[in-house]
Design an enzyme around this catalytic site. Sequence first.
Site, PDB file in Angstrom:
ATOM      1  NE  ARG A   1      -3.692  -2.451   2.145  1.00  0.00           N
ATOM      2  CZ  ARG A   1      -4.710  -2.757   2.925  1.00  0.00           C
ATOM      3  NH1 ARG A   1      -5.089  -1.906   3.885  1.00  0.00           N
ATOM      4  NH2 ARG A   1      -5.366  -3.880   2.767  1.00  0.00           N
TER       5      ARG A   1
ATOM      6  NE  ARG B   1      -1.586   5.189   8.614  1.00  0.00           N
ATOM      7  CZ  ARG B   1      -2.874   4.904   8.436  1.00  0.00           C
ATOM      8  NH1 ARG B   1      -3.264   4.426   7.282  1.00  0.00           N
ATOM      9  NH2 ARG B   1      -3.746   5.108   9.395  1.00  0.00           N
TER      10      ARG B   1
ATOM     11  CD  GLU C   1      -9.631  -0.801  10.441  1.00  0.00           C
ATOM     12  OE1 GLU C   1      -9.801   0.433  10.477  1.00  0.00           O
ATOM     13  OE2 GLU C   1      -9.858  -1.491   9.439  1.00  0.00           O
TER      14      GLU C   1
ATOM     15  CB  SER D   1     -11.508  -4.248   7.957  1.00  0.00           C
ATOM     16  OG  SER D   1     -12.527  -3.822   7.102  1.00  0.00           O
TER      17      SER D   1
ATOM     18  NE  ARG E   1      -2.318  -1.379  11.306  1.00  0.00           N
ATOM     19  CZ  ARG E   1      -3.188  -0.570  10.700  1.00  0.00           C
ATOM     20  NH1 ARG E   1      -4.490  -0.721  10.936  1.00  0.00           N
ATOM     21  NH2 ARG E   1      -2.773   0.361   9.882  1.00  0.00           N
TER      22      ARG E   1
END
Length: 424
Positions: free
Chosen positions: A258, A273, A347, A350, A388
């Site tokens: 990403r 991130r 988070e 998801s 993460r």
Amino acid sequence: MLDIAFIRQNPDLVQAAVTNKRQELSVSDLLAVDKERREGIASIDAKRARKNQLAALVPKASKEERPALIEEAKAVRTELEALEPKMTELQKRFDDMMLRVPSLPRPEVPIGKGEEDNVELRKVGTPRTFSFTPKDHVDLVTGLGLANWDGPRKFAGGRSYALTGMGAILEMAVTRLAIDMLVERGLTPVIPPVIVRERALVGTGFFPLGREEAYAIPADDLYLVGTSEVALVSLHADDILDPASLPIRYCGMSPCFRREAGASGKDTKGLYRVHQFTKVEQVVFCVPDEEVAEKEHYTLLGNAEAILAKLEIPYRVAIACTGEIGLGQTRKHEVESWMPGRNAYAETHSCSTLGDFQARRSNIRFRKEDGTLAFPFTLNNTAIASPRILIPLLENHQNEDGSVTLPKALVPYMNGVEVLRPKA
RNA sequence: GGAGGAGUGGCCGAGUGGUCUAAGGCAGCGGUUUUGAAAACCGCCGUAUCGCAAGGUACCGGGAGUUCGAAUCUCUCCUCCUCCGCCA
């Protein structure tokens, strides 16, 4: 993408979805283009019918009649050649707009603008109270020698890292634990391609709106995926599935890429991130029935929760509001793990239902009992995303001396290591 | 990377410029016959789109072109196969 017939019949519903999802699209403009397009099709089809008619007459006609027929046929072709580019242009405009039509949020999705409008459903597990000041994951990782920060940032740029030593083993351990649990629950493990064509990203709904988030490989006209969901869904692009094969349940493991465009300056430190990570993702294809999909959705959510329970990480579950769910999602739950270093939940998972949004775009169908074709529903949920997940894992299980006592379930995957200890 | 070959409906497969609806077979569905089944026979049997309908249009791997007319000819891309080279 929605059925254009549905959009024609329910323009207000669709426009409301656009607004509630904070998208930009004028449904009435779309319908105007649709109308113009349909009228164009009608007139072009009439001309083509005449063209075909003349082409059939030519070989039957006498020598004397033939020149007149050919002349008319040429004239018809000229007219068609004038109309066709306009039609192509119109169709392209229509297609572009259709790709921006959101799916309709389910009734239980709260209407809202941002994160603050998400609704917390439950907290599971109690964040630990520390008798000392807990370290954040960056300090823990550094102390334990689980990653190399500086090297990668020199040769690979910001938001890069290298897991080293037990850090590397730890990532393999959590992903393998997740895969084993999912296989146990009947999902088929898949290691798919992560370098894909544009159509896979359009088909799964990440393009055109999320184009800036993907790494492109222009020399080959390929892209790196941000999640294996792209590949797992595209696995069945253009397929007509056997209804007996549904539901299809996959768990994919892949590196994810990403660009984090638009997040500059945000979460630049540590493993939260990053540009490249590893994720085990669950993807389901099921019959287009809201009750069935709901059941699958909560099963996927339950799988993720079971993994967090195994890792002994406290978390909370929230349902995302309309402003926070993507173009194609009809319902999304977020699972947020407790991160002592942030003193907050953040988070890590998801879980989404997309209705037939992806199936329409990817042209995935199945044959119903009555022989007709229908689009299946697709769903997906994170099983585990590393590094993460290492943040709550390390932070929640840390000891005062900077060591980390691993949850029991992980020990077999760590070659029996129970405690990670700081370098001497 | 180089050289060659091939892509036709759920499957097999015919079709190299014009009998408008792509032959034939297999599988599938319905029917006749039969105590039942098989066999035989008859019929149906792709997708999308426009239209109230009748019907029209598009699709023979994708795209572009030649032609009054393209599954068929040309260009290009994709995929697969064979051989050579390179390579974990």
